[in-house]
Design a protein around this motif. Structure first.
Motif, PDB file in Angstrom:
ATOM      1  N   GLU A  78       0.820  -1.211   0.000  1.00  0.00           N
ATOM      2  CA  GLU A  78       0.000   0.000   0.000  1.00  0.00           C
ATOM      3  C   GLU A  78       0.857   1.266   0.000  1.00  0.00           C
ATOM      4  O   GLU A  78       0.425   2.317  -0.477  1.00  0.00           O
ATOM      5  CB  GLU A  78      -0.930   0.025   1.220  1.00  0.00           C
ATOM      6  N   GLU A  79       2.069   1.206   0.549  1.00  0.00           N
ATOM      7  CA  GLU A  79       2.919   2.395   0.612  1.00  0.00           C
ATOM      8  C   GLU A  79       3.399   2.840  -0.772  1.00  0.00           C
ATOM      9  O   GLU A  79       3.818   3.980  -0.943  1.00  0.00           O
ATOM     10  CB  GLU A  79       4.106   2.167   1.548  1.00  0.00           C
ATOM     11  N   PHE A  80       3.313   1.970  -1.754  1.00  0.00           N
ATOM     12  CA  PHE A  80       3.686   2.358  -3.110  1.00  0.00           C
ATOM     13  C   PHE A  80       2.722   3.412  -3.666  1.00  0.00           C
ATOM     14  O   PHE A  80       3.047   4.121  -4.604  1.00  0.00           O
ATOM     15  CB  PHE A  80       3.735   1.145  -4.046  1.00  0.00           C
ATOM     16  N   ARG A  81       1.539   3.530  -3.077  1.00  0.00           N
ATOM     17  CA  ARG A  81       0.578   4.549  -3.515  1.00  0.00           C
ATOM     18  C   ARG A  81       1.156   5.952  -3.364  1.00  0.00           C
ATOM     19  O   ARG A  81       0.732   6.878  -4.025  1.00  0.00           O
ATOM     20  CB  ARG A  81      -0.718   4.452  -2.711  1.00  0.00           C
ATOM     21  N   GLU A  82       2.122   6.119  -2.476  1.00  0.00           N
ATOM     22  CA  GLU A  82       2.707   7.433  -2.193  1.00  0.00           C
ATOM     23  C   GLU A  82       3.794   7.829  -3.202  1.00  0.00           C
ATOM     24  O   GLU A  82       4.281   8.956  -3.162  1.00  0.00           O
ATOM     25  CB  GLU A  82       3.266   7.446  -0.777  1.00  0.00           C
ATOM     26  N   VAL A  83       4.187   6.931  -4.080  1.00  0.00           N
ATOM     27  CA  VAL A  83       5.203   7.250  -5.081  1.00  0.00           C
ATOM     28  C   VAL A  83       4.625   8.308  -6.014  1.00  0.00           C
ATOM     29  O   VAL A  83       3.570   8.106  -6.610  1.00  0.00           O
ATOM     30  CB  VAL A  83       5.633   5.990  -5.865  1.00  0.00           C
ATOM     31  N   ASP A  84       5.320   9.439  -6.141  1.00  0.00           N
ATOM     32  CA  ASP A  84       4.781  10.528  -6.949  1.00  0.00           C
ATOM     33  C   ASP A  84       5.711  10.952  -8.085  1.00  0.00           C
ATOM     34  O   ASP A  84       5.671  12.087  -8.544  1.00  0.00           O
ATOM     35  CB  ASP A  84       4.415  11.724  -6.079  1.00  0.00           C
ATOM     36  N   VAL A  85       6.546  10.049  -8.527  1.00  0.00           N
ATOM     37  CA  VAL A  85       7.427  10.292  -9.670  1.00  0.00           C
ATOM     38  C   VAL A  85       7.084   9.277 -10.749  1.00  0.00           C
ATOM     39  O   VAL A  85       6.541   8.207 -10.462  1.00  0.00           O
ATOM     40  CB  VAL A  85       8.926  10.178  -9.281  1.00  0.00           C
ATOM     41  N   PRO A  86       7.387   9.593 -11.997  1.00  0.00           N
ATOM     42  CA  PRO A  86       7.140   8.615 -13.056  1.00  0.00           C
ATOM     43  C   PRO A  86       7.968   7.338 -12.827  1.00  0.00           C
ATOM     44  O   PRO A  86       9.134   7.405 -12.436  1.00  0.00           O
ATOM     45  CB  PRO A  86       7.610   9.334 -14.326  1.00  0.00           C
ATOM     46  N   VAL A  87       7.344   6.201 -13.050  1.00  0.00           N
ATOM     47  CA  VAL A  87       7.992   4.903 -12.839  1.00  0.00           C
ATOM     48  C   VAL A  87       7.790   4.056 -14.086  1.00  0.00           C
ATOM     49  O   VAL A  87       6.692   4.031 -14.654  1.00  0.00           O
ATOM     50  CB  VAL A  87       7.391   4.172 -11.614  1.00  0.00           C
ATOM     51  N   LEU A  88       8.853   3.394 -14.501  1.00  0.00           N
ATOM     52  CA  LEU A  88       8.777   2.453 -15.609  1.00  0.00           C
ATOM     53  C   LEU A  88       9.046   1.056 -15.072  1.00  0.00           C
ATOM     54  O   LEU A  88      10.052   0.828 -14.405  1.00  0.00           O
ATOM     55  CB  LEU A  88       9.819   2.793 -16.684  1.00  0.00           C
ATOM     56  N   ALA A  89       8.138   0.149 -15.341  1.00  0.00           N
ATOM     57  CA  ALA A  89       8.328  -1.259 -14.988  1.00  0.00           C
ATOM     58  C   ALA A  89       8.395  -2.048 -16.285  1.00  0.00           C
ATOM     59  O   ALA A  89       7.472  -1.987 -17.100  1.00  0.00           O
ATOM     60  CB  ALA A  89       7.186  -1.766 -14.121  1.00  0.00           C
ATOM     61  N   ILE A  90       9.493  -2.757 -16.478  1.00  0.00           N
ATOM     62  CA  ILE A  90       9.651  -3.607 -17.659  1.00  0.00           C
ATOM     63  C   ILE A  90       9.872  -5.025 -17.150  1.00  0.00           C
ATOM     64  O   ILE A  90      10.775  -5.262 -16.345  1.00  0.00           O
ATOM     65  CB  ILE A  90      10.856  -3.181 -18.518  1.00  0.00           C
ATOM     66  N   VAL A  91       9.069  -5.941 -17.608  1.00  0.00           N
ATOM     67  CA  VAL A  91       9.186  -7.315 -17.133  1.00  0.00           C
ATOM     68  C   VAL A  91       8.909  -8.268 -18.291  1.00  0.00           C
ATOM     69  O   VAL A  91       8.067  -7.998 -19.147  1.00  0.00           O
ATOM     70  CB  VAL A  91       8.214  -7.568 -15.944  1.00  0.00           C
ATOM     71  N   GLY A  92       9.669  -9.346 -18.317  1.00  0.00           N
ATOM     72  CA  GLY A  92       9.428 -10.369 -19.311  1.00  0.00           C
ATOM     73  C   GLY A  92       8.134 -11.101 -19.010  1.00  0.00           C
ATOM     74  O   GLY A  92       7.831 -11.395 -17.850  1.00  0.00           O
ATOM     75  N   ALA A  93       7.372 -11.390 -20.029  1.00  0.00           N
ATOM     76  CA  ALA A  93       6.096 -12.079 -19.844  1.00  0.00           C
ATOM     77  C   ALA A  93       6.286 -13.472 -19.245  1.00  0.00           C
ATOM     78  O   ALA A  93       5.371 -14.015 -18.634  1.00  0.00           O
ATOM     79  CB  ALA A  93       5.345 -12.168 -21.169  1.00  0.00           C
ATOM     80  N   ARG A  94       7.500 -14.043 -19.381  1.00  0.00           N
ATOM     81  CA  ARG A  94       7.790 -15.383 -18.852  1.00  0.00           C
ATOM     82  C   ARG A  94       8.577 -15.326 -17.539  1.00  0.00           C
ATOM     83  O   ARG A  94       9.063 -16.330 -17.053  1.00  0.00           O
ATOM     84  CB  ARG A  94       8.581 -16.178 -19.889  1.00  0.00           C
ATOM     85  N   ASP A  95       8.706 -14.128 -16.964  1.00  0.00           N
ATOM     86  CA  ASP A  95       9.464 -13.939 -15.725  1.00  0.00           C
ATOM     87  C   ASP A  95       8.622 -14.384 -14.533  1.00  0.00           C
ATOM     88  O   ASP A  95       7.477 -13.961 -14.387  1.00  0.00           O
ATOM     89  CB  ASP A  95       9.809 -12.449 -15.584  1.00  0.00           C
ATOM     90  N   PRO A  96       9.172 -15.237 -13.660  1.00  0.00           N
ATOM     91  CA  PRO A  96       8.404 -15.636 -12.490  1.00  0.00           C
ATOM     92  C   PRO A  96       8.118 -14.464 -11.547  1.00  0.00           C
ATOM     93  O   PRO A  96       7.223 -14.544 -10.717  1.00  0.00           O
ATOM     94  CB  PRO A  96       9.267 -16.701 -11.816  1.00  0.00           C
TER      95      PRO A  96
END
Length: 142
Positions: A78-96
């Motif tokens: 829930e604390e991630f809701r406070e992140v107020d900067v742009p964030v990029l998440a890149i993940v492989g579709a086959r990544d566990p």
């Protein structure tokens, strides 16, 4: 890697990695836990070779402490809701760890999440698609 529940299976994996490194068994638990969720897996001989290579370029006792320390750095999702900067998440579709990216993507307000088809945890950062996405993200922040 997104958000992992350190009280669940990923926390257990971090403990297993620490013990393995401290007892001279290498990175095997880490590499085995990062096997792709679909498609071909790395053969055991390849996992063992990669573990040996990683031991040549890392201090196993230091990495064991990092694995133990990661559990103490975890914060509630829930604390991630406070992140107020742009964030990029890149993940492989086959990544566990895709489930970890999925979890954090539901709570960070200003996140762009990209899933790379055909990629896993090991291959994603080496793919052209990853480099292109990072470049585009930073170009968009100007």
């Amino acid at each position: 890697a997104g958000w992992i529940d350190v009280d669940g299976k990923w926390g257990e994996m971090l403990d297993d990695v620490a013990v393995s490194l401290e007892t001279g068994q290498g990175f095997l638990p880490l590499l085995e836990s990062l096997q792709p969720t679909s498609g071909p897996h790395m053969p055991q001989v390849q996992i063992q070779g990669l573990s040996r290579m990683m031991l040549l370029t890392n201090d196993p006792k230091a990495v064991a402490q990092v694995a133990r320390g990661l559990k103490r750095l975890s914060i509630p999702l829930e604390e991630f809701r406070e992140v107020d900067v742009p964030v990029l998440a890149i993940v492989g579709a086959r990544d566990p760890l895709k489930e970890a990216a999925d979890a954090v993507s539901t709570v960070i307000p200003n996140i762009e999440t990209i899933f790379l088809e055909g990629q896993d945890h090991i291959s994603t950062p080496f793919s052209k698609s990853f480099a292109d996405a990072v470049k585009a993200f930073f170009d968009g922040q100007k």
